[in-house]
Design an enzyme around this catalytic site. Structure first.
Site, PDB file in Angstrom:
ATOM      1  CG  ASN A   1      -1.590   1.359   1.454  1.00 23.69           C
ATOM      2  OD1 ASN A   1      -2.430   1.758   0.652  1.00 23.69           O
ATOM      3  ND2 ASN A   1      -1.200   2.055   2.520  1.00 23.69           N
TER       4      ASN A   1
ATOM      5  CG  ASP B   1       0.854  -4.028   5.983  1.00 23.12           C
ATOM      6  OD1 ASP B   1       0.696  -4.399   7.151  1.00 23.12           O
ATOM      7  OD2 ASP B   1       1.095  -2.839   5.669  1.00 23.12           O
TER       8      ASP B   1
ATOM      9  CD  GLU C   1      -3.517  -4.976   8.803  1.00 21.87           C
ATOM     10  OE1 GLU C   1      -3.419  -4.660  10.002  1.00 21.87           O
ATOM     11  OE2 GLU C   1      -3.125  -4.243   7.870  1.00 21.87           O
TER      12      GLU C   1
ATOM     13  NE  ARG D   1      -1.815 -14.656  11.960  1.00 21.45           N
ATOM     14  CZ  ARG D   1      -2.101 -13.462  11.426  1.00 21.45           C
ATOM     15  NH1 ARG D   1      -1.744 -13.190  10.183  1.00 21.45           N
ATOM     16  NH2 ARG D   1      -2.750 -12.561  12.121  1.00 21.45           N
TER      17      ARG D   1
END
Ligand code: QV4
Ligand code: CA
Length: 493
Positions: free
Chosen positions: A100, A195, A231, A333
């Site tokens: 990003n 991310d 995310e 996770r």
């Protein structure tokens, strides 16, 4: 994008936060492969800003400088060796992809020696220049940063904490990012954690992913797309929803860990209500989520993803992990952390920036393994705790079976089976369970995989006798360190 491409019979990944590639390679071969872990989420692999004030914080790795594979975790050759050794051991590698943005608004040098000027969006190591960042034409805040999470345009086009925001609408930027991800795919990774996905337009993510190669056919078979976890922190209070991202992979389900912390840590909710945990609690479909108790942000108060259970509450962490791994909902996770000296002042940990265990020259320390399987030098290695890795094996054994025989014996005493293959009983408060319970399992003697293991035909912990009607007696003291009993047909005498 939602298939993690685990090797057959595996179903849990671990985030080896800040580990070096040489250590992950060794861990795949000596532990993760043999213990049945599906894969590893690794810290960002590409060159990042060297931050010296404070001194080499963990978060510098979320400030990319170039797409060269050179970080405190290691260089490109070490990364390649790790990926091929882990794949050989049946363990997948998932890369944390920071796409990003680039660095904060200052200039300096990266971990691979490239220069950068984040304020001016100059990253010659890529190269990116001023036209490759969003700016005044599409971000309308006075300082160019995000302030109002209620405004999706601002969240996507402005700078996240001042980080140079890439112009993902541009073909050139998409090509560069896809080139980076394709290099990793060709090396042999199985997928990515993306991310800050909330800060990218879903259509721009499609624009990048449409350029991606399929996974290596020699390892994964032909025509396989990378596994993607985006995310998106969506606790329900903002206009940007997890559901906007289901078309391009799974999303991080932050609600999962916070809800379990309400039950097992804060006791503001009761375990008996977990009977329909998952979709029944308003969470996304089982195929759309990555579940976890805590991540590298919320375990240290970053990111606003709620207050979770971490390794600092080991008893509660083991209880909640057992529940997560026994429960069929979603893809799990496990977090593997390092310790740091917390120092709370006015409710804020002044040390939550501290990077991994390091040597005098600030290089990351090796992970050294003790004779009892634990790790040295501040590496916590939650994934090596017996109560955790034995439940990873439990999950592998019961894969594909439904949750059955749900029983609440009190507000915080719960038990359920996974078909006829596994059974778990949990005391989530200080109460005492002393009951005959239907396990749903075939008769026989089973090893409790929480108090011990099944080794050489014997139980090193408790043995549970299941009678011909499927019942067994459970005596669990909620005040004890491990108020959980778990049995499965893979650990039957
Ligand atoms: C500072 C000021 C800013 C100012 C800026 C000017 O605080 O107000 O505009 O300087 O340049 C670090 C510092 C931060 C600093 C910034 C830029 O902590 O103070 O800004 O660098 O120099 C991690 C850390 C951040 C860190 C960042 C980059 O958490 O503190 O910022 O790395 O090093 C939201 C998002 C979510 C995000 C979460 C943290 O929706 O996407 O916040 N989570 C992911 C990662 C997270 C990472 C980032 C995103 C950014 O999981 O670890 O942030 O890549 O919820
Ligand atoms: Ca953005």
């Amino acid at each position: 994008y939602s298939d993690p491409h685990c090797a057959a019979g595996r179903d849990t990944i671990v985030h080896l936060f800040e580990w070096k590639w040489t250590d992950i390679k060794a861990e795949c071969e000596r532990f993760l492969g043999p213990m049945g872990y599906c894969g590893v989420q690794v810290s960002p692999v590409n060159e990042n800003a060297v931050v010296t004030n404070p001194s080499r914080p963990w978060y510098e790795r979320y400030q990319p400088v170039s797409y060269n594979l050179n970080t405190r975790s290691g260089n490109e050759q070490q990364f390649r060796d790790m990926v091929s050794a882990c794949n050989k051991a049946g363990v997948r590698i998932y890369v944390d992809a920071v796409i990003n943005h680039m660095t904060g608004s200052y200039s300096g040098q990266g971990t691979g020696g490239s220069s950068f000027d984040g304020g001016a969006c100059r990253f010659p190591g890529v190269p990116f220049g001023p036209n490759d960042c969003n700016g005044g034409d599409n971000c309308h805040t006075s300082d160019g940063s995000i302030h109002n999470y209620g405004n999706p345009e601002e969240v996507r086009n402005c700078r996240l904490v001042g980080l140079a925001d890439l112009r993902l609408g541009s073909d050139y930027v998409r090509d560069k990012i896809a080139g980076f991800m394709n290099n990793l795919i060709d090396i042999g990774v199985a997928g990515f954690r993306v991310d800050a996905a909330k800060h990218m337009w879903p259509g721009d993510i499609v624009g990048v992913f449409s350029r991606l190669h399929n996974l290596r056919s020699d390892t994964f078979g032909s025509g396989k797309k990378p596994f993607i976890v985006q995310e998106v922190i969506d606790m329900g209070g903002e206009p940007i929803k997890m559901s906007e991202y289901f078309g391009t992979g799974r999303v991080t389900n932050f609600i999962f860990g916070v809800k379990l912390a309400d039950v097992f840590l804060r006791h503001s909710n009761q375990a008996k209500w977990l009977s329909n945990f998952g979709e029944g609690w308003g969470m996304p479909s089982t195929y759309d989520v990555l579940n976890f108790l805590s991540n590298h942000d919320n375990q240290r108060g970053h990111g606003g993803g709620g207050a979770p259970i971490t390794f600092r509450e080991p008893k509660e962490m083991k209880i909640a992990t057992a529940f997560m791994l026994a429960h069929p909902y979603g893809f799990p996770r496990v977090m593997s952390s390092y310790d740091w000296p917390v120092n709370y002042q006015n409710g804020n940990d002044q040390n939550n920036w501290m990077g991994p265990p390091h040597n005098g020259d600030m290089s990351t320390k090796d992970v050294r393994i003790n004779a009892d399987n634990t790790c040295n030098d501040g590496w916590i290695c939650e994934h090596r705790w017996r109560q955790v890795y034995n439940m990873v094996a439990f999950r592998n054994v019961v894969a594909g079976t439904p949750l059955q025989n749900w029983q609440a014996l009190g507000d915080n005493q719960i038990a359920f089976s996974r078909g006829t293959k596994g059974f778990i009983a949990i005391v989530g408060d200080g109460s005492h369970m002393n009951s005959d319970i239907n396990t749903g399992l075939p008769s026989g003697d089973y090893c409790d995989v929480i108090s011990g293991s099944y080794e050489n035909g014997e139980c090193t912990g408790k043995t549970v006798h299941v009678d011909g009607s499927g019942h067994a007696h459970f005596n669990i003291n909620g005040q004890s360190d491990d108020p959980v009993v778990a049995i499965h047909i893979g650990a039957k005498k």
